[in-house]
Design a protein around this motif. Structure first.
Motif: not given
Lengths: 281, 168
Positions: B93-96, B115-119, B26-30, B34-43
């Protein structure tokens, strides 16, 4: 806006060497002050050559100390008596807050083997043996002071003590002489005490190495992969590898619970031994 | 540094390597490798708390985005002068919550997380969906990104279609 995790990680990477070298003598605070105190006394009473001479020695029998009679031949002071009474109350209090006399069970069919403060969990799965080892000594991180409004507990309530020991995962395949060994730990997050925005994984892998199977000593000549500067895709595969073997966040949570119960159990046992020793029973 | 992935929950078993691979595509397509990004999965409990604190909505949700650059024109990459400014921000991400939606609709969890991450990345890049116009613009971008993702991976992902404004 929340503190950016990716920026925080940059900072964490710089600080990691310091945090990994955290002192092994982490002692819990409020409810267990007696432990810290007793250690201070112990260091004062050390009988090394340098401490002899004219320096006063606290636990040395002298005529000036009030003594009580006992048939055991050991020294008994008024201080010992007060100490014994204190320990009786302390043990009573600790037993009151002990949730269960037995340790909580781990889900996933792990077999538990205890040797004092060291616990070993073993599980066999399709020709592989997975062993987890941890020691509850020095496993309680220091409690940070929190602002009263940030905690949900009342001002009189003490924070929960949670044991977060480093643990070693050993994966052994049938017919191989060496095991793949993971040194794992629970990160000490600055904000992980309470309901803050914790930003670290529940547990993380610190080092990975091949070690001769069954050896208790870490063979320093084996290449050790440090995860501080690792390709993160490789790190994720290592985490997935552990998850496939039952070592995931749920496991880590349960391990924390078991370790906390075991640490408390050992603490009470220590207090009881101390009480017996002091009272000379 | 790239993508920082954190899993802070015990409810949903996640495949980290797969998530990283998908998000890297996704980052490649966007065009934001080169940019840092955090993805945090939580309940649910944690995303509800974040939703309450930052959006005054006391309910769990699927995704909350916290852009590093808050006033970007949609689709325009930030002008960066220094290395530590190569940062897009964080996506919670509200993975639950996502897992519950997947169970209801019999969809694959990790595909839906993509899909949700792309959003979420769209939000980090300044896209909003408060108005009809904004929604269409964001929908177009998501459709394009996911169609490229599908082309590269052989997947059949669809953008988030429901009309909602429950993200930050």
């Amino acid at each position: 806006m929340l503190k950016s995790v990716s920026r925080a990680v940059q900072l964490a990477a710089r600080l990691s060497s310091r945090s990994s070298a955290s002192p092994a003598s982490a002692i819990s605070s409020a409810p267990r002050l007696s432990r810290t105190f007793s250690r201070s006394i112990w260091s004062l009473s050390g009988s090394s050559g340098a401490s002899s001479g004219s320096r006063p020695r606290l636990l040395t029998a002298t005529r000036a100390l009030p003594t009580l009679s006992c048939g055991c031949g050991s020294l008994h002071t008024e201080g010992d008596k007060a100490f014994g009474e204190f320990l009786t109350d302390e043990i009573k209090e600790e037993k009151k807050i002990q949730k269960n006399a037995s340790l909580p069970k781990m889900s996933g069919g792990w077999e538990l083997d205890l040797n004092g403060t060291e616990a070993k969990l073993t599980r066999s799965l399709a020709g592989e043996k997975v062993t987890i080892t941890f020691n509850v000594n020095n496993s309680i991180p220091p409690q940070l002071e929190e602002e009263p409004e940030q905690t949900q507990k009342g001002p009189e309530e003490e924070p929960d003590i949670v044991s977060t020991p480093n643990f070693v995962v050993e994966v052994t395949k049938q017919g191989t002489k060496s095991s793949l060994v993971f040194d794992c730990h629970f990160p000490e997050d600055e904000t992980s005490h309470g309901e803050g925005e914790e930003e670290s994984d529940i547990f993380s892998i610190r080092e990975v190495s091949f070690q001769p199977e069954g050896d208790t000593d870490w063979k320093e000549t084996s290449y050790t992969l440090n995860t501080d500067s690792l390709d993160w895709a490789l790190y994720d595969h290592l985490m997935d590898f552990l998850a496939d073997r039952g070592v995931d966040n749920t496991f880590a949570d349960e391990l924390m619970e078991m370790s906390t119960a075991l640490e408390h159990q050992e603490y009470i046992k220590f207090l009881e031994n101390l009480s017996t020793f002091v009272k000379c029973k | 540094m790239g993508l920082v992935l954190r899993n802070l929950q015990t409810v949903v078993p996640l495949r980290r390597a797969r998530m990283r691979k998908d998000v890297d595509i996704l980052r490649h397509i966007f065009g934001v490798q080169r940019f840092d990004m955090g993805i945090i999965c939580v309940d649910n409990r944690r995303i509800q708390r974040i939703n309450r604190v930052y959006r005054r909505r006391d309910q769990p949700t699927d995704v909350l985005a916290f852009p590093f650059y808050e006033d970007l024109r949609p689709g325009k990459l930030p002008c960066v002068l220094q290395r530590d400014e190569y940062n897009l921000g964080d996506i919670f991400l509200g993975v639950e919550c996502v897992m519950q939606q997947c169970r209801e609709t019999s969809q694959d969890l990790h595909q839906t997380l993509t899909v949700v991450t792309a959003h979420g990345i769209c939000h980090l890049l300044g896209y909003r969906h408060e108005t009809e116009e904004e929604w269409n613009e964001m929908q177009q971008k998501e459709s394009y990104i996911l169609s490229e993702f599908n082309r590269l991976t052989g997947s059949r992902l669809q953008p988030l279609t429901k009309r909602c404004s429950h993200h930050t």
